[in-house]
Motif scaffolding. Structure first.
Motif, PDB file in Angstrom:
ATOM      1  N   GLU A 131      -2.020   3.795  -2.320  1.00  0.00           N
ATOM      2  CA  GLU A 131      -2.083   2.780  -0.994  1.00  0.00           C
ATOM      3  C   GLU A 131      -3.544   1.765  -1.093  1.00  0.00           C
ATOM      4  OE1 GLU A 131      -4.926   5.471   1.292  1.00  0.00           O
ATOM      5  OE2 GLU A 131      -6.919   4.849   0.540  1.00  0.00           O
TER       6      GLU A 131
ATOM      7  N   ALA B 224      11.697   2.187   0.205  1.00  0.00           N
ATOM      8  CA  ALA B 224      10.587   2.872  -0.052  1.00  0.00           C
ATOM      9  C   ALA B 224      10.496   4.052   0.594  1.00  0.00           C
ATOM     10  CB  ALA B 224       8.787   2.103   0.369  1.00  0.00           C
TER      11      ALA B 224
ATOM     12  N   ILE C  66      -1.586   0.132   3.826  1.00  0.00           N
ATOM     13  CA  ILE C  66       0.204   0.587   3.574  1.00  0.00           C
ATOM     14  C   ILE C  66      -0.563   2.124   3.094  1.00  0.00           C
ATOM     15  CG2 ILE C  66       1.253   0.903   0.972  1.00  0.00           C
ATOM     16  CD1 ILE C  66       1.639  -1.809   3.265  1.00  0.00           C
ATOM     17  N   SER C  67       0.103   3.392   3.827  1.00  0.00           N
ATOM     18  CA  SER C  67      -0.678   4.466   3.665  1.00  0.00           C
ATOM     19  C   SER C  67      -0.017   4.541   1.434  1.00  0.00           C
ATOM     20  CB  SER C  67       0.478   5.363   4.165  1.00  0.00           C
ATOM     21  OG  SER C  67       0.179   4.689   5.626  1.00  0.00           O
TER      22      SER C  67
ATOM     23  N   GLN D 168       4.215   4.034   7.269  1.00  0.00           N
ATOM     24  CA  GLN D 168       4.570   3.448   5.677  1.00  0.00           C
ATOM     25  C   GLN D 168       3.513   2.447   5.815  1.00  0.00           C
ATOM     26  OE1 GLN D 168       8.460   1.602   5.857  1.00  0.00           O
ATOM     27  NE2 GLN D 168      10.132   3.782   4.224  1.00  0.00           N
TER      28      GLN D 168
ATOM     29  N   ASN E 220       7.225   1.069  -4.439  1.00  0.00           N
ATOM     30  CA  ASN E 220       6.926   1.992  -3.339  1.00  0.00           C
ATOM     31  C   ASN E 220       6.256   0.131  -2.434  1.00  0.00           C
ATOM     32  OD1 ASN E 220       9.423   3.305  -3.525  1.00  0.00           O
ATOM     33  ND2 ASN E 220       7.884   5.350  -3.898  1.00  0.00           N
ATOM     34  N   LEU E 221       5.124   0.214  -2.814  1.00  0.00           N
ATOM     35  CA  LEU E 221       3.749   0.075  -2.185  1.00  0.00           C
ATOM     36  C   LEU E 221       4.056  -1.484  -1.341  1.00  0.00           C
ATOM     37  CD1 LEU E 221       0.825   0.189  -1.966  1.00  0.00           C
ATOM     38  CD2 LEU E 221       0.817  -0.900  -3.543  1.00  0.00           C
TER      39      LEU E 221
ATOM     40  N   GLU F 247      -0.646   8.356  -6.153  1.00  0.00           N
ATOM     41  CA  GLU F 247      -0.280   8.022  -4.932  1.00  0.00           C
ATOM     42  C   GLU F 247      -1.516   6.997  -4.944  1.00  0.00           C
ATOM     43  OE1 GLU F 247      -0.141   9.522  -0.391  1.00  0.00           O
ATOM     44  OE2 GLU F 247      -1.251  10.660  -2.372  1.00  0.00           O
TER      45      GLU F 247
ATOM     46  N   GLN G 249       1.599   5.963  -1.167  1.00  0.00           N
ATOM     47  CA  GLN G 249       2.988   5.860  -2.291  1.00  0.00           C
ATOM     48  C   GLN G 249       2.850   6.919  -3.322  1.00  0.00           C
ATOM     49  OE1 GLN G 249       5.681   3.842  -0.051  1.00  0.00           O
ATOM     50  NE2 GLN G 249       4.079   3.896   1.370  1.00  0.00           N
TER      51      GLN G 249
ATOM     52  N   ILE H 269       6.862  -2.294   0.820  1.00  0.00           N
ATOM     53  CA  ILE H 269       6.501  -2.161   2.236  1.00  0.00           C
ATOM     54  C   ILE H 269       5.686  -3.460   2.641  1.00  0.00           C
ATOM     55  CG2 ILE H 269       4.558  -0.920   3.629  1.00  0.00           C
ATOM     56  CD1 ILE H 269       5.847   1.756   1.939  1.00  0.00           C
TER      57      ILE H 269
ATOM     58  N   SER I  54       5.452   3.540  -7.873  1.00  0.00           N
ATOM     59  CA  SER I  54       4.685   4.210  -6.525  1.00  0.00           C
ATOM     60  C   SER I  54       4.145   3.053  -5.905  1.00  0.00           C
ATOM     61  CB  SER I  54       2.953   5.092  -6.922  1.00  0.00           C
ATOM     62  OG  SER I  54       2.816   6.311  -7.103  1.00  0.00           O
TER      63      SER I  54
ATOM     64  N   SER J 227       8.556  -0.581   8.399  1.00  0.00           N
ATOM     65  CA  SER J 227       9.375   0.770   8.003  1.00  0.00           C
ATOM     66  C   SER J 227      10.472  -0.651   7.188  1.00  0.00           C
ATOM     67  CB  SER J 227       9.542   1.584   9.384  1.00  0.00           C
ATOM     68  OG  SER J 227      10.080   2.306   8.805  1.00  0.00           O
TER      69      SER J 227
END
Length: 129
Positions: free
Chosen positions: A124, A13, A32-33, A22, A60-61, A122, A35, A64, A57, A9
């Motif tokens: 991942e 992000a 990684i979920s 996350q 954010n990836l 999105e 994003q 994380i 996106s 976490s």
């Protein structure tokens, strides 16, 4: 048998908007979920096109992964979900900025009927530490 699972976490992000993390890691692997292109500072999508949403996106990836002690260069596989396959070429232009040529991860890219919050993209990933 997996002995230790760690929840990943970071405030760099967007926080999970449902009952998921996350990311998680175990046995040297990082998952990684997906994003969304949410700017963690504003909670909003960036203004503009698929390029700006793809960039957010992937940022954010990246954030994380770094929190997990990994990085973009350690990604083994990504999955890119697109709201419209017509955006594939523009998404791809931004996507390749985040990876070194010749060491691209495996990838799937698919069009879906709809993404959360009507996002255009999105992403991942699965990586190692």
């Amino acid at each position: 048998m997996i002995k230790i699972r760690k929840i990943i976490s970071t405030e760099k992000a967007p926080l999970a908007i449902g009952p998921y993390s996350q990311g998680t890691s175990a046995e040297g692997m990082v998952f990684i979920s997906g994003q969304l292109p949410i700017d963690p500072a504003t909670g909003e999508f960036p203004d503009g096109s698929i390029k700006e949403q793809t960039r957010q996106s992937l940022m954010n990836l990246k954030n994380i992964l770094e929190e997990a002690g990994s990085g973009m260069d350690k990604i083994l596989k990504t999955t890119v979900l697109l709201s419209d396959m017509e955006n594939f070429t523009q998404m791809n232009e931004v996507y390749k900025e985040f990876f070194k040529e010749g060491s691209y991860p495996a990838r799937s890219a698919v069009q879906v009927a709809r993404l959360t919050k009507d996002a255009l993209v999105e992403v991942e990933a699965i990586a190692f530490k």
